[in-house]
Scaffold this active site. Structure first.
Site, PDB file in Angstrom:
ATOM      1  N   ARG A  43       0.852  -1.184   0.000  1.00 42.82           N
ATOM      2  CA  ARG A  43       0.000   0.000   0.000  1.00 42.82           C
ATOM      3  C   ARG A  43       0.888   1.234   0.000  1.00 42.82           C
ATOM      4  O   ARG A  43       1.875   1.310   0.734  1.00 42.82           O
ATOM      5  CB  ARG A  43      -0.921   0.016   1.223  1.00 42.82           C
ATOM      6  CG  ARG A  43      -2.095  -0.960   1.126  1.00 42.82           C
ATOM      7  CD  ARG A  43      -3.094  -0.524   0.061  1.00 42.82           C
ATOM      8  NE  ARG A  43      -4.236  -1.406  -0.057  1.00 42.82           N
ATOM      9  CZ  ARG A  43      -4.324  -2.420  -0.897  1.00 42.82           C
ATOM     10  NH1 ARG A  43      -3.299  -2.710  -1.690  1.00 42.82           N
ATOM     11  NH2 ARG A  43      -5.425  -3.153  -0.978  1.00 42.82           N
ATOM     12  N   GLU A  54      -3.639   7.695  -5.494  1.00 39.60           N
ATOM     13  CA  GLU A  54      -3.855   6.902  -6.693  1.00 39.60           C
ATOM     14  C   GLU A  54      -5.159   7.316  -7.360  1.00 39.60           C
ATOM     15  O   GLU A  54      -6.156   7.539  -6.675  1.00 39.60           O
ATOM     16  CB  GLU A  54      -3.888   5.406  -6.353  1.00 39.60           C
ATOM     17  CG  GLU A  54      -2.555   4.882  -5.853  1.00 39.60           C
ATOM     18  CD  GLU A  54      -2.557   3.379  -5.587  1.00 39.60           C
ATOM     19  OE1 GLU A  54      -3.544   2.709  -5.945  1.00 39.60           O
ATOM     20  OE2 GLU A  54      -1.572   2.882  -5.022  1.00 39.60           O
ATOM     21  N   HIS A  84      -0.330   0.359 -10.078  1.00 46.83           N
ATOM     22  CA  HIS A  84      -1.094  -0.559  -9.234  1.00 46.83           C
ATOM     23  C   HIS A  84      -1.663  -1.707 -10.072  1.00 46.83           C
ATOM     24  O   HIS A  84      -2.860  -2.023 -10.031  1.00 46.83           O
ATOM     25  CB  HIS A  84      -2.223   0.170  -8.501  1.00 46.83           C
ATOM     26  CG  HIS A  84      -2.669  -0.540  -7.253  1.00 46.83           C
ATOM     27  ND1 HIS A  84      -3.195   0.112  -6.161  1.00 46.83           N
ATOM     28  CD2 HIS A  84      -2.680  -1.859  -6.915  1.00 46.83           C
ATOM     29  CE1 HIS A  84      -3.506  -0.755  -5.207  1.00 46.83           C
ATOM     30  NE2 HIS A  84      -3.199  -1.973  -5.653  1.00 46.83           N
TER      31      HIS A  84
END
Length: 333
Positions: free
Chosen positions: A241, A270, A289
């Site tokens: 994360r 993000e 990601h």
């Protein structure tokens, strides 16, 4: 039977799988509108019985308390740091995820980022495209060391980290880890040396791959002090994360040469903003990601989560429940 509404927050795929599995109990709806705020999420899914979500939606207490029909929150993936589990439990809402999701894919991605850094693959590629000679490139990227001379550090030793350890060991790295929650004996069973503290891990490792969940104790657990403890030649990789790493401090450390480089699949914000200064650094390898992605993993998580939602809407218990207290309360009622 009353038909439920199941709301899917991701517009990145047509929901044929979900509709097929849930067709006997629910209408499945999907949105391409902004659901990054409480208001946007409630506007779309406020009357839903089930919410099938990703990692960015703010499933806060306010959201949960303003969804009167809500029975289940189902996460496409593992992490639940964007879900207020306590608030869901208080409301009697089941929270489910897929703890076995994309373990191999994320391990592959973390290890690939690591090798791309230690072997300077991205920098070599860029210089080749610029027309640089082999001698110029060698001088620019040296020294490169053999895997057998390097220590691969794992911050956390969960399911994904253990798979990374297998890959690193197979390619000759010495593998070490710090994880206070793993019994001492387990380290030896998987061929990993146990570090007594985070500081020991940081000082010892040439590559550090981060594999911890995001929570109050892990947010910014890697910041100015921690980067200062690392070798100047060390690399850090994060596929867990983004907020586990203080990104501003990481930028400064990379810019100043405090550490040698980073491989990042996750970020504090993000999607990563187009003007984020981390994009400007040539000692960083970044991906959006996507460590989770393969066609196989994507299909499997959709099947698993759809079946979990189906179970809850039929009054059954799904395979994975993040808040089993919900069922204990129902049994005691």
């Amino acid at each position: 039977m009353n038909r439920h509404k199941v709301a899917i927050t991701s517009p990145s795929f047509p929901p044929e799988i979900e509709r097929e599995i849930l067709k006997d109990v629910a209408e499945v709806v999907i949105t391409d509108k902004d659901i990054s705020t409480e208001e946007g999420l409630l506007s779309f899914a406020g009357d839903a019985s089930a919410l099938m979500l990703g990692s960015l939606e703010p499933v806060t207490k306010r959201v949960i308390d303003n969804m009167p029909n809500l029975k289940v929150l189902a996460r496409y993936g593992i992490g639940l740091d964007n879900v207020d589990i306590a608030a869901a439990t208080q409301r009697g809402v089941v929270v489910t995820n897929d703890p076995d999701y994309a373990l191999e894919e994320v391990a592959d991605h973390a290890f690939t980022l690591s090798l791309s850094l230690t072997r300077r693959i991205v920098k070599i590629d860029r210089m080749m495209r610029q027309g640089k000679s082999g001698l110029e490139i060698k001088k620019a990227v040296e020294p490169i060391h053999a895997n057998s001379s390097l220590t691969f550090g794992l911050l956390g030793l969960g399911n994904i980290a253990r798979r990374v350890a297998t890959r690193a060991t197979a390619l000759g790295f010495r593998v070490v880890s710090f994880d206070p929650w793993v019994p001492r004996a387990e380290f030896g069973l998987i061929g990993v040396e146990r570090m007594g503290t985070v500081e020991d891990l940081l000082k010892e490792s040439d590559v550090i791959s981060v594999h911890v969940p995001l929570g109050p104790k892990t947010r910014h657990m890697l910041s100015v002090r921690e980067f200062g403890l690392m070798k100047k030649t060390a690399f850090i990789v994060n596929t867990s994360r983004g907020p586990v790493i203080d990104q501003a401090a990481l930028y400064d450390a990379l810019k100043a040469g405090t550490i040698a480089g980073a491989g990042l699949d996750v970020f504090e914000i993000e999607p990563l903003p187009a003007d984020d200064p981390i994009r400007e650094l040539d000692n960083v390898v970044i991906t959006p990601h996507l460590a989770w992605y393969s066609e196989e993993s994507h299909k499997r998580v959709r099947l698993d989560i759809s079946h979990a939602v189906h179970d809850v809407l039929l009054g059954k218990r799904p395979e994975f429940v993040a808040n089993p207290e919900v069922y204990a309360a129902k049994q005691g009622a």
